[in-house]
Design an enzyme around this catalytic site. Structure first.
Site, PDB file in Angstrom:
ATOM      1  N   ASP A  24      -6.345 -57.046  29.587  1.00  0.00           N
ATOM      2  CA  ASP A  24      -7.153 -56.248  28.511  1.00  0.00           C
ATOM      3  C   ASP A  24      -8.420 -55.918  29.553  1.00  0.00           C
ATOM      4  O   ASP A  24      -9.040 -56.994  30.036  1.00  0.00           O
ATOM      5  CB  ASP A  24      -7.794 -56.922  27.322  1.00  0.00           C
ATOM      6  CG  ASP A  24      -8.751 -56.193  26.398  1.00  0.00           C
ATOM      7  OD1 ASP A  24      -9.020 -54.997  26.759  1.00  0.00           O
ATOM      8  OD2 ASP A  24      -9.330 -56.849  25.681  1.00  0.00           O
ATOM      9  N   ASN A  26     -11.277 -54.057  28.356  1.00  0.00           N
ATOM     10  CA  ASN A  26     -12.529 -53.540  27.736  1.00  0.00           C
ATOM     11  C   ASN A  26     -12.915 -54.450  26.447  1.00  0.00           C
ATOM     12  O   ASN A  26     -13.805 -54.149  25.981  1.00  0.00           O
ATOM     13  CB  ASN A  26     -12.729 -52.104  27.355  1.00  0.00           C
ATOM     14  CG  ASN A  26     -11.514 -51.928  26.560  1.00  0.00           C
ATOM     15  OD1 ASN A  26     -10.494 -52.789  26.030  1.00  0.00           O
ATOM     16  ND2 ASN A  26     -11.532 -50.885  25.889  1.00  0.00           N
ATOM     17  N   ASP A  28     -11.428 -55.493  23.887  1.00  0.00           N
ATOM     18  CA  ASP A  28     -11.069 -55.141  22.435  1.00  0.00           C
ATOM     19  C   ASP A  28      -9.695 -55.863  21.948  1.00  0.00           C
ATOM     20  O   ASP A  28      -9.223 -55.830  20.917  1.00  0.00           O
ATOM     21  CB  ASP A  28     -10.696 -53.555  22.191  1.00  0.00           C
ATOM     22  CG  ASP A  28      -9.655 -52.982  23.112  1.00  0.00           C
ATOM     23  OD1 ASP A  28      -8.928 -53.828  23.978  1.00  0.00           O
ATOM     24  OD2 ASP A  28      -9.200 -51.969  22.778  1.00  0.00           O
ATOM     25  N   ASP A  32      -4.590 -52.789  28.362  1.00  0.00           N
ATOM     26  CA  ASP A  32      -4.566 -51.422  28.565  1.00  0.00           C
ATOM     27  C   ASP A  32      -4.294 -51.073  30.394  1.00  0.00           C
ATOM     28  O   ASP A  32      -3.949 -51.745  31.012  1.00  0.00           O
ATOM     29  CB  ASP A  32      -5.950 -50.906  28.106  1.00  0.00           C
ATOM     30  CG  ASP A  32      -7.071 -51.953  28.876  1.00  0.00           C
ATOM     31  OD1 ASP A  32      -7.036 -52.088  29.938  1.00  0.00           O
ATOM     32  OD2 ASP A  32      -7.795 -52.320  28.100  1.00  0.00           O
ATOM     33  N   ASP A 101       8.815 -45.341  29.054  1.00  0.00           N
ATOM     34  CA  ASP A 101      10.153 -45.369  27.803  1.00  0.00           C
ATOM     35  C   ASP A 101      10.133 -43.792  27.245  1.00  0.00           C
ATOM     36  O   ASP A 101       8.940 -43.335  26.966  1.00  0.00           O
ATOM     37  CB  ASP A 101       9.419 -46.417  27.131  1.00  0.00           C
ATOM     38  CG  ASP A 101      10.313 -47.284  26.602  1.00  0.00           C
ATOM     39  OD1 ASP A 101      11.425 -47.033  26.018  1.00  0.00           O
ATOM     40  OD2 ASP A 101      10.294 -48.705  26.657  1.00  0.00           O
ATOM     41  N   ASP A 203      14.978 -45.201  25.089  1.00  0.00           N
ATOM     42  CA  ASP A 203      15.203 -46.134  23.632  1.00  0.00           C
ATOM     43  C   ASP A 203      16.425 -45.639  22.768  1.00  0.00           C
ATOM     44  O   ASP A 203      16.085 -44.534  22.376  1.00  0.00           O
ATOM     45  CB  ASP A 203      13.753 -45.963  23.078  1.00  0.00           C
ATOM     46  CG  ASP A 203      13.348 -46.851  21.754  1.00  0.00           C
ATOM     47  OD1 ASP A 203      13.560 -48.072  22.129  1.00  0.00           O
ATOM     48  OD2 ASP A 203      13.351 -46.453  20.713  1.00  0.00           O
ATOM     49  N   GLU A 262      19.119 -47.714  26.755  1.00  0.00           N
ATOM     50  CA  GLU A 262      19.053 -48.931  25.918  1.00  0.00           C
ATOM     51  C   GLU A 262      20.389 -48.810  25.098  1.00  0.00           C
ATOM     52  O   GLU A 262      20.584 -47.894  24.299  1.00  0.00           O
ATOM     53  CB  GLU A 262      17.961 -48.918  24.964  1.00  0.00           C
ATOM     54  CG  GLU A 262      17.947 -50.401  24.377  1.00  0.00           C
ATOM     55  CD  GLU A 262      17.122 -50.461  22.902  1.00  0.00           C
ATOM     56  OE1 GLU A 262      16.738 -51.643  22.722  1.00  0.00           O
ATOM     57  OE2 GLU A 262      16.657 -49.396  22.411  1.00  0.00           O
ATOM     58  N   HIS A 336      10.750 -57.308  25.787  1.00  0.00           N
ATOM     59  CA  HIS A 336       9.741 -57.393  24.571  1.00  0.00           C
ATOM     60  C   HIS A 336      10.259 -57.342  23.231  1.00  0.00           C
ATOM     61  O   HIS A 336       9.695 -57.412  22.245  1.00  0.00           O
ATOM     62  CB  HIS A 336       8.945 -55.997  24.843  1.00  0.00           C
ATOM     63  CG  HIS A 336       9.860 -54.673  24.489  1.00  0.00           C
ATOM     64  ND1 HIS A 336      10.813 -54.365  25.053  1.00  0.00           N
ATOM     65  CD2 HIS A 336       9.798 -53.920  23.273  1.00  0.00           C
ATOM     66  CE1 HIS A 336      11.420 -53.300  24.799  1.00  0.00           C
ATOM     67  NE2 HIS A 336      10.822 -52.907  23.517  1.00  0.00           N
ATOM     68  N   ASP A 337      11.808 -57.318  23.322  1.00  0.00           N
ATOM     69  CA  ASP A 337      12.339 -57.431  21.827  1.00  0.00           C
ATOM     70  C   ASP A 337      12.978 -58.750  21.648  1.00  0.00           C
ATOM     71  O   ASP A 337      13.797 -59.036  20.907  1.00  0.00           O
ATOM     72  CB  ASP A 337      13.710 -56.479  21.634  1.00  0.00           C
ATOM     73  CG  ASP A 337      13.018 -55.044  21.663  1.00  0.00           C
ATOM     74  OD1 ASP A 337      11.787 -54.704  21.070  1.00  0.00           O
ATOM     75  OD2 ASP A 337      13.995 -53.986  21.942  1.00  0.00           O
TER      76      ASP A 337
HETATM   77  O1  TEU Z   1      15.051 -51.301  20.141  1.00  0.00           O
HETATM   78  C1  TEU Z   1      16.095 -51.187  19.477  1.00  0.00           C
HETATM   79  C2  TEU Z   1      16.577 -52.256  19.021  1.00  0.00           C
HETATM   80  O2  TEU Z   1      17.766 -52.520  18.212  1.00  0.00           O
HETATM   81  C3  TEU Z   1      15.656 -53.524  18.541  1.00  0.00           C
HETATM   82  O3  TEU Z   1      14.505 -53.305  17.508  1.00  0.00           O
HETATM   83  C4  TEU Z   1      16.194 -54.523  17.860  1.00  0.00           C
HETATM   84  O4  TEU Z   1      15.879 -54.631  16.433  1.00  0.00           O
HETATM   85  C5  TEU Z   1      15.529 -55.911  18.286  1.00  0.00           C
HETATM   86  O5  TEU Z   1      16.206 -55.983  19.701  1.00  0.00           O
HETATM   87  C6  TEU Z   1      16.263 -56.962  17.463  1.00  0.00           C
HETATM   88  O6  TEU Z   1      16.149 -58.305  18.469  1.00  0.00           O
HETATM   89  C7  TEU Z   1      14.193 -50.349  20.653  1.00  0.00           C
HETATM   90  C8  TEU Z   1      12.838 -50.922  21.328  1.00  0.00           C
HETATM   91  O7  TEU Z   1      13.135 -51.634  22.541  1.00  0.00           O
HETATM   92  C9  TEU Z   1      12.291 -51.635  20.193  1.00  0.00           C
HETATM   93  O8  TEU Z   1      10.965 -52.325  20.846  1.00  0.00           O
HETATM   94  C10 TEU Z   1      11.830 -50.519  19.175  1.00  0.00           C
HETATM   95  O9  TEU Z   1      11.160 -51.150  18.028  1.00  0.00           O
HETATM   96  C11 TEU Z   1      12.950 -49.870  18.526  1.00  0.00           C
HETATM   97  O10 TEU Z   1      14.017 -49.510  19.700  1.00  0.00           O
HETATM   98  C12 TEU Z   1      12.416 -48.604  17.850  1.00  0.00           C
HETATM   99  O11 TEU Z   1      11.950 -47.881  18.738  1.00  0.00           O
HETATM  100 CA    CA Z   2      -8.335 -53.075  25.861  1.00  0.00          CA
END
Ligand code: TEU
Ligand code: CA
Length: 565
Positions: A24, A26, A28, A32, A101, A203, A262, A336-337
């Site tokens: 970050d 700034n 908040d 960013d 993405d 995605d 994906e 991130h998932d």
């Molecule tokens: O992910 C799709 C998806 O299948 C995941 O959200 C799934 O629910 C998760 O992997 C379970 O562990 C993509 C993106 O990577 C995710 O961040 C988004 O939320 C989703 O699509 C919707 O755009």
């Molecule tokens: Ca920020």
């Protein structure tokens, strides 16, 4: 054999940055673009080739940017288009490529297209989304990932119709069957390519094509999520590959870029349809089979490792084989998932955290396929494992909790489970140093920062030659210097060993042996080959050694060895 054709993106190590949590600038509390710019030298120092940024586009953030309300502008939280241009320039000056993405299965309900779509059945944008007119009765049930009631149809009074949303109610699915929508998407892609980006991570691209007659899906299929409706219905739309070929013709083929799908719900037998170069669709796809391997139930006593390593080896071996002749694979253990790599696949106990992080990184950097490495894993960051629902920010966790609560289900068991599987585990701030909020922000972080940042952070590791961070750098260099690790043939050894993952990588020039102990105890592996002359190239222990009696090697807890034979 396409799999041997050299390509820059096959040799790349992709470093995934989740902008909200990286840095970050700034105060908040939200990461960013200027924050990322301030850390470009750090990114460069890793030796990686490509940065993948999660969505940075304008969004009301119902799903952290995966709900886009304007594809050609930057999210207010993240900065401006000037910031973006500066970031792209800064990366390119350092010889690092940038992929963005592409989120085009759905948009935000606050996108102009959807506002018009829902305003009237006669509006020209009405047909940009999937609508089921109420006079036809209730639409056949479709499951939704993030809907509180798990129902993908939402009634909308203005047009007296239901719209489809495979994800949250604020993420209506775009109607790819409409050629005008497809042209809009292609225009938008050209816009970003003309700015100079180097590719897209796509995605849930596997579900863009729908059967617009919406047949009733049998209960038998609906009851099974991962082996039922996702692979057999959602990810098998009738025109999926027509659209991808059209996209390739109209957009992708015009640039020297990379693409990665994906591949949610994509069956093995369908994978090459996406990535066989001869079909002119996409370059790579990443699968979920590895992520679908579950931990053993806690009640079963202690397991070491906490999941079935034999099954794990089978999955990665099978996926290597798919691309042996055609197409090209990918390899990852976190994003991130998902939860943090070390907590899920290694051991985040202080005693083993560093060793097992290094061991897992060794696995990633010695497999065939493009490496997707999630920022923070190079420090051995751990899952945050919240105790209370109030601490979670992820729509996935929150809405599922609400559904279980409404159904009077076991919310405590769900919360326990989320310590292993919740997406927020991988979304806590990047740990720059041991100061307040880990040096991520001067303000209040949008998601709690992991208290272990006092010990686990980049500043401390920078000055320690033996750190997880410096080990990662060595691995990246080793892969760069040994193309055998990129293109060489992979062969699994000792496949039924429940603690050790052992394999070779070889081409005409070299043969490398990789030995990984996935457990916290000493373990042996029978390589069934003569290794008396093996030379250790890298090890995660200070005192390197190869203890072997004939063909059998003894490995220390979480030991990783890369040897040349
Ligand atoms: O992910 C799709 C998806 O299948 C995941 O959200 C799934 O629910 C998760 O992997 C379970 O562990 C993509 C993106 O990577 C995710 O961040 C988004 O939320 C989703 O699509 C919707 O755009
Ligand atoms: Ca920020």
């Amino acid at each position: 054999m396409q799999s041997k054709d050299p390509k820059w993106w096959k040799e790349a190590v992709v470093y995934q940055v989740y902008p909200r949590s990286f840095k970050d600038s700034n105060g908040d509390g939200i990461g960013d673009l200027q924050g990322i710019i301030s850390k470009l030298d750090y990114i460069k120092s890793l030796g990686i080739d490509v940065v993948w940024l999660n969505p940075i586009f304008k969004s009301p953030n119902a799903d952290n940017g995966y709900d886009i309300s304007d594809y050609k502008s930057i999210m207010d939280d993240f900065g401006t288009m000037d910031d973006f241009d500066g970031l792209l320039r800064g990366l390119h000056e350092r010889n690092i490529k940038l992929i963005l993405d592409l989120v085009v299965n759905h948009s935000s309900d606050e996108h102009e297209w959807f506002k018009r779509s829902r305003s009237s059945r006669d509006d020209p944008y009405h047909d940009y989304y999937h609508w089921w007119p109420a006079e036809k009765g209730k639409p056949p049930y479709r499951w939704s990932v993030f809907d509180v009631n798990a129902n993908a149809w939402q009634y909308d009074a203005t047009t007296d119709a239901y719209y489809l949303h495979y994800f949250a109610v604020k993420q209506p699915d775009l109607k790819w069957e409409n050629p005008r929508l497809r042209q809009e998407v292609y225009d938008m892609m050209h816009y970003w390519f003309k700015k100079g980006i180097d590719g897209f991570r796509m995605d849930v691209i596997s579900v863009i094509s729908k059967d617009i007659d919406y047949p009733v899906i049998s209960k038998e299929i609906l009851d099974k999520e991962y082996d039922g409706f996702w692979p057999n219905y959602y990810a098998k739309g009738p025109h999926l590959h027509d659209y991808l070929q059209e996209m390739n013709r109209e957009v992708l083929s015009h640039y020297n870029i990379m693409t990665v799908a994906e591949g949610w719900g994509v069956l093995q037998e369908d994978v090459l349809k996406f990535v066989d170069a001869g079909r002119k669709e996409l370059d790579m796809l990443y699968h979920f089979e590895g992520m679908d391997i579950r931990h053993f139930p806690v009640t079963n006593g202690t397991h070491d490792p906490k999941y079935d390593l034999v099954a794990f080896k089978e999955v990665y071996t099978k996926w290597d084989k798919i691309f042996a002749e055609k197409g090209w694979g990918t390899i990852y253990l976190g994003n991130h998932d998902q939860s943090r790599m070390v907590s899920r696949w290694g051991n985040d106990d202080p005693q083993f955290r560093e060793l097992s992080s290094k061991m897992l990184s060794t696995f990633l950097l010695t497999m065939r396929g493009t490496v997707y490495y999630y920022a923070g894993d190079e420090l051995g960051m751990t899952s945050i494992k919240f105790d209370r629902i109030e601490d979670y920010q992820d729509i996935g966790t929150i809405n599922t909790y609400q559904r279980i609560e409404a159904e009077h289900g076991d919310v405590m068991a769900f919360l326990e489970d989320q310590k292993i599987y919740s997406r927020d585990n991988g979304r806590a701030a990047f740990q720059w140093d041991g100061s307040l909020h880990a040096g991520f922000t001067n303000g209040k972080p949008w998601l709690k920062v992991n208290p272990d940042h006092k010990i686990v952070n980049a500043a401390t590791q920078e000055s320690d030659q033996g750190s997880v961070l410096n080990y990662f750098r060595k691995l990246v260099q080793l892969r760069r210097q040994n193309k055998t690790l990129v293109y060489g043939k992979y062969s699994l050894l000792d496949k039924d060993n429940p603690k050790v993952y052992a394999y070779t990588r070889e081409d005409g020039e070299k043969k490398l042996l990789i030995l990984l102990n996935f457990s916290s105890v000493n373990a042996t592996t029978d390589t069934r080959m003569n290794i008396s002359n093996a030379k250790i190239l890298l090890s995660n222990y200070n005192n390197k050694r190869l203890t072997n009696t004939n063909k059998t090697v003894e490995l220390r807890p979480y030991e990783a060895l890369i040897c040349e034979l």
